[in-house]
Design a protein around this motif. Structure first.
Motif, PDB file in Angstrom:
ATOM      1  N   LEU A   6     -20.352-119.836  17.297  1.00 45.09           N
ATOM      2  CA  LEU A   6     -19.458-119.282  16.271  1.00 45.09           C
ATOM      3  C   LEU A   6     -18.260-118.576  16.887  1.00 45.09           C
ATOM      4  CD1 LEU A   6     -22.014-117.927  13.656  1.00 45.09           C
ATOM      5  CD2 LEU A   6     -20.436-119.862  13.391  1.00 45.09           C
ATOM      6  N   VAL A   7     -18.460-117.891  17.995  1.00 50.82           N
ATOM      7  CA  VAL A   7     -17.341-117.231  18.680  1.00 50.82           C
ATOM      8  C   VAL A   7     -16.341-118.274  19.180  1.00 50.82           C
ATOM      9  CG1 VAL A   7     -16.728-115.900  20.749  1.00 50.82           C
ATOM     10  CG2 VAL A   7     -18.600-115.141  19.285  1.00 50.82           C
ATOM     11  N   ILE A   8     -16.850-119.323  19.793  1.00 51.18           N
ATOM     12  CA  ILE A   8     -15.970-120.392  20.274  1.00 51.18           C
ATOM     13  C   ILE A   8     -15.251-121.059  19.100  1.00 51.18           C
ATOM     14  CG2 ILE A   8     -15.941-122.670  21.394  1.00 51.18           C
ATOM     15  CD1 ILE A   8     -16.287-120.329  23.337  1.00 51.18           C
ATOM     16  N   ALA A   9     -15.975-121.341  18.017  1.00 49.81           N
ATOM     17  CA  ALA A   9     -15.369-121.987  16.852  1.00 49.81           C
ATOM     18  C   ALA A   9     -14.271-121.112  16.245  1.00 49.81           C
ATOM     19  CB  ALA A   9     -16.432-122.314  15.809  1.00 49.81           C
ATOM     20  N   ALA A  10     -14.520-119.820  16.123  1.00 46.98           N
ATOM     21  CA  ALA A  10     -13.509-118.922  15.562  1.00 46.98           C
ATOM     22  C   ALA A  10     -12.268-118.863  16.451  1.00 46.98           C
ATOM     23  CB  ALA A  10     -14.093-117.527  15.374  1.00 46.98           C
ATOM     24  N   SER A  11     -12.469-118.837  17.752  1.00 48.77           N
ATOM     25  CA  SER A  11     -11.333-118.802  18.678  1.00 48.77           C
ATOM     26  C   SER A  11     -10.520-120.088  18.595  1.00 48.77           C
ATOM     27  CB  SER A  11     -11.824-118.604  20.110  1.00 48.77           C
ATOM     28  OG  SER A  11     -12.563-117.418  20.222  1.00 48.77           O
ATOM     29  N   VAL A  12     -11.198-121.216  18.586  1.00 51.29           N
ATOM     30  CA  VAL A  12     -10.503-122.499  18.505  1.00 51.29           C
ATOM     31  C   VAL A  12      -9.762-122.614  17.171  1.00 51.29           C
ATOM     32  CG1 VAL A  12     -10.866-124.995  18.356  1.00 51.29           C
ATOM     33  CG2 VAL A  12     -12.007-123.679  20.131  1.00 51.29           C
ATOM     34  N   PHE A  13     -10.390-122.170  16.084  1.00 49.48           N
ATOM     35  CA  PHE A  13      -9.729-122.219  14.779  1.00 49.48           C
ATOM     36  C   PHE A  13      -8.449-121.395  14.790  1.00 49.48           C
ATOM     37  CE2 PHE A  13      -8.885-120.526  10.543  1.00 49.48           C
ATOM     38  CZ  PHE A  13      -8.727-121.716   9.844  1.00 49.48           C
ATOM     39  N   ALA A  14      -8.501-120.185  15.341  1.00 43.35           N
ATOM     40  CA  ALA A  14      -7.316-119.324  15.354  1.00 43.35           C
ATOM     41  C   ALA A  14      -6.175-119.962  16.148  1.00 43.35           C
ATOM     42  CB  ALA A  14      -7.672-117.960  15.942  1.00 43.35           C
ATOM     43  N   VAL A  15      -6.488-120.503  17.300  1.00 43.24           N
ATOM     44  CA  VAL A  15      -5.451-121.111  18.135  1.00 43.24           C
ATOM     45  C   VAL A  15      -4.876-122.360  17.470  1.00 43.24           C
ATOM     46  CG1 VAL A  15      -5.070-122.305  20.329  1.00 43.24           C
ATOM     47  CG2 VAL A  15      -6.337-120.162  20.290  1.00 43.24           C
ATOM     48  N   LEU A  16      -5.740-123.236  16.960  1.00 48.00           N
ATOM     49  CA  LEU A  16      -5.248-124.477  16.368  1.00 48.00           C
ATOM     50  C   LEU A  16      -4.515-124.244  15.049  1.00 48.00           C
ATOM     51  CD1 LEU A  16      -8.087-127.030  17.115  1.00 48.00           C
ATOM     52  CD2 LEU A  16      -5.896-126.734  18.264  1.00 48.00           C
ATOM     53  N   PHE A  17      -5.000-123.314  14.236  1.00 46.37           N
ATOM     54  CA  PHE A  17      -4.294-123.029  12.989  1.00 46.37           C
ATOM     55  C   PHE A  17      -2.884-122.520  13.288  1.00 46.37           C
ATOM     56  CE2 PHE A  17      -2.950-120.287   9.518  1.00 46.37           C
ATOM     57  CZ  PHE A  17      -3.071-121.161   8.451  1.00 46.37           C
ATOM     58  N   TYR A  18      -2.771-121.629  14.263  1.00 49.47           N
ATOM     59  CA  TYR A  18      -1.452-121.125  14.646  1.00 49.47           C
ATOM     60  C   TYR A  18      -0.557-122.260  15.128  1.00 49.47           C
ATOM     61  CZ  TYR A  18       2.215-118.700  17.150  1.00 49.47           C
ATOM     62  OH  TYR A  18       3.445-118.278  17.588  1.00 49.47           O
ATOM     63  N   ARG A  19      -1.108-123.145  15.958  1.00 50.03           N
ATOM     64  CA  ARG A  19      -0.317-124.261  16.480  1.00 50.03           C
ATOM     65  C   ARG A  19       0.133-125.185  15.354  1.00 50.03           C
ATOM     66  NH1 ARG A  19       0.375-129.287  17.481  1.00 50.03           N
ATOM     67  NH2 ARG A  19       1.206-130.034  19.442  1.00 50.03           N
ATOM     68  N   TYR A  20      -0.788-125.562  14.466  1.00 54.06           N
ATOM     69  CA  TYR A  20      -0.425-126.476  13.384  1.00 54.06           C
ATOM     70  C   TYR A  20       0.525-125.807  12.394  1.00 54.06           C
ATOM     71  CZ  TYR A  20      -4.305-129.201  15.223  1.00 54.06           C
ATOM     72  OH  TYR A  20      -5.153-129.894  16.034  1.00 54.06           O
ATOM     73  N   TYR A  21       0.350-124.508  12.161  1.00 49.87           N
ATOM     74  CA  TYR A  21       1.216-123.788  11.228  1.00 49.87           C
ATOM     75  C   TYR A  21       2.644-123.701  11.761  1.00 49.87           C
ATOM     76  CZ  TYR A  21       2.829-120.220   7.976  1.00 49.87           C
ATOM     77  OH  TYR A  21       3.513-119.545   7.023  1.00 49.87           O
ATOM     78  N   THR A  22       2.789-123.505  13.062  1.00 44.42           N
ATOM     79  CA  THR A  22       4.127-123.360  13.638  1.00 44.42           C
ATOM     80  C   THR A  22       4.800-124.691  13.910  1.00 44.42           C
ATOM     81  OG1 THR A  22       3.196-123.196  15.865  1.00 44.42           O
ATOM     82  CG2 THR A  22       3.625-121.134  14.689  1.00 44.42           C
ATOM     83  N   HIS A  23       4.100-125.801  13.721  1.00 37.33           N
ATOM     84  CA  HIS A  23       4.693-127.117  13.935  1.00 37.33           C
ATOM     85  C   HIS A  23       4.848-127.884  12.619  1.00 37.33           C
ATOM     86  CE1 HIS A  23       3.683-126.160  18.067  1.00 37.33           C
ATOM     87  NE2 HIS A  23       4.489-127.122  18.440  1.00 37.33           N
ATOM     88  N   GLU A  24       5.174-127.165  11.554  1.00 41.72           N
ATOM     89  CA  GLU A  24       5.430-127.772  10.245  1.00 41.72           C
ATOM     90  C   GLU A  24       6.762-127.284   9.715  1.00 41.72           C
ATOM     91  OE1 GLU A  24       2.263-126.779   7.632  1.00 41.72           O
ATOM     92  OE2 GLU A  24       0.911-128.273   8.458  1.00 41.72           O
ATOM     93  N   ASP A  25       7.344-128.085   8.828  1.00 38.70           N
ATOM     94  CA  ASP A  25       8.571-127.643   8.171  1.00 38.70           C
ATOM     95  C   ASP A  25       8.205-126.830   6.931  1.00 38.70           C
ATOM     96  OD1 ASP A  25       7.724-129.519   6.360  1.00 38.70           O
ATOM     97  OD2 ASP A  25       9.390-130.898   6.654  1.00 38.70           O
ATOM     98  N   ALA A  26       9.201-126.470   6.137  1.00 34.41           N
ATOM     99  CA  ALA A  26       8.962-125.601   4.993  1.00 34.41           C
ATOM    100  C   ALA A  26       8.081-126.235   3.913  1.00 34.41           C
ATOM    101  CB  ALA A  26      10.298-125.198   4.369  1.00 34.41           C
ATOM    102  N   GLU A  27       8.076-127.565   3.820  1.00 35.23           N
ATOM    103  CA  GLU A  27       7.261-128.243   2.814  1.00 35.23           C
ATOM    104  C   GLU A  27       5.850-128.539   3.287  1.00 35.23           C
ATOM    105  OE1 GLU A  27      10.471-129.750   3.466  1.00 35.23           O
ATOM    106  OE2 GLU A  27      11.273-128.422   1.941  1.00 35.23           O
ATOM    107  N   GLY A  28       5.529-128.216   4.539  1.00 36.54           N
ATOM    108  CA  GLY A  28       4.193-128.473   5.050  1.00 36.54           C
ATOM    109  C   GLY A  28       4.022-129.816   5.742  1.00 36.54           C
ATOM    110  N   HIS A  29       5.142-130.512   6.033  1.00 29.94           N
ATOM    111  CA  HIS A  29       5.077-131.780   6.750  1.00 29.94           C
ATOM    112  C   HIS A  29       5.133-131.522   8.243  1.00 29.94           C
ATOM    113  CE1 HIS A  29       6.971-132.831   2.824  1.00 29.94           C
ATOM    114  NE2 HIS A  29       5.913-133.633   2.826  1.00 29.94           N
ATOM    115  N   ARG A  30       4.323-132.240   8.990  1.00 26.32           N
ATOM    116  CA  ARG A  30       4.302-132.061  10.438  1.00 26.32           C
ATOM    117  C   ARG A  30       5.593-132.526  11.059  1.00 26.32           C
ATOM    118  NH1 ARG A  30      -1.135-133.652   9.827  1.00 26.32           N
ATOM    119  NH2 ARG A  30      -2.418-131.838  10.096  1.00 26.32           N
ATOM    120  N   ILE A  31       6.033-131.766  12.054  1.00 23.43           N
ATOM    121  CA  ILE A  31       7.214-132.131  12.829  1.00 23.43           C
ATOM    122  C   ILE A  31       6.714-132.939  14.018  1.00 23.43           C
ATOM    123  CG2 ILE A  31       9.161-131.293  14.159  1.00 23.43           C
ATOM    124  CD1 ILE A  31       8.955-128.695  12.482  1.00 23.43           C
ATOM    125  N   ARG A  32       7.106-134.184  14.079  1.00 22.35           N
ATOM    126  CA  ARG A  32       6.617-135.060  15.178  1.00 22.35           C
ATOM    127  C   ARG A  32       7.721-135.372  16.129  1.00 22.35           C
ATOM    128  NH1 ARG A  32       1.395-137.289  13.823  1.00 22.35           N
ATOM    129  NH2 ARG A  32       0.967-136.700  11.721  1.00 22.35           N
TER     130      ARG A  32
END
Length: 145
Positions: free
Chosen positions: A119-145
Motif C-alpha cells: 500500500l505504501v508503494i502503491a500510494a507513492s506511485v499513484f502520487a507521482v503518476l497522477f502529478y505527471r499525468y495532470y501536468t501533461h494535459e491541456d485545459a480540456e484534459g487532453h494529453r499533450i503528446r
C-alpha cells in the motif's frame, strides 16, 4: 551602438524529436516488459529460497512470476493510455503495489506487513503518476503528446 530587436522569434518544435525508428519502438514494447519480468521473476525466486538451494519449484515460481508480470505490464500499457488520468495512475499504482507486496511476501514476513508495504508503494506511485499525468494535459484534459 544600439541594435533593433528582431520582430519574430524562431518557432520551437512542438515536441522533442524522436531519434528511434518505429521498428525500435515496436521491439521495445515487447522487450522492456520481458526484461523487467525476468528481473522481477529472478528477484521473487531469490526471495523465496532465502539463500537456500535452487529447486525446481523455485524455478517454476520465478518463471511463473515473470510471465504474469510481463503479461500484466503489456496489458496495462495497451489499455491505460485511453483512460482518464485518475484511472491511469490508479491502475499502474495498483500494479506496482501488488507486484511489490507479492515480492515482499516471499521474504517470510507477515501478510499484514506485506500488505502495508504494498500500500505504501502503491500510494507513492499513484502520487507521482497522477502529478505527471495532470501536468501533461491541456485545459480540456487532453494529453499533450
Amino acid at each position: 551602438m544600439a541594435h533593433a530587436a528582431p520582430a519574430l522569434t524562431p518557432a520551437r518544435p512542438a515536441r522533442t524529436p524522436d531519434i528511434f525508428s518505429e521498428r525500435t519502438h515496436r521491439i521495445a514494447r515487447w522487450a522492456v516488459p520481458v526484461a523487467l519480468g525476468l528481473v522481477y521473476g529472478y528477484w521473487v525466486a531469490a526471495n523465496s529460497r532465502a539463500g537456500g538451494p535452487i529447486t525446481g519449484w523455485n524455478l517454476l515460481l520465478g518463471f511463473a512470476s515473470t510471465i504474469v508480470f510481463a503479461a500484466l505490464w503489456m496489458g496495462l500499457a495497451a489499455m491505460t493510455p485511453r483512460l482518464p488520468r485518475e484511472l491511469h495512475a490508479l491502475l499502474w499504482a495498483a500494479f506496482a503495489g501488488c507486484a511489490f507486496g507479492f515480492m515482499y511476501s516471499q521474504t517470510d514476513k507477515t501478510v499484514l506487513r506485506s500488505t502495508a508495504m504494498g500500500l505504501v508503494i502503491a500510494a507513492s506511485v499513484f502520487a507521482v503518476l497522477f502529478y505527471r499525468y495532470y501536468t501533461h494535459e491541456d485545459a480540456e484534459g487532453h494529453r499533450i503528446r
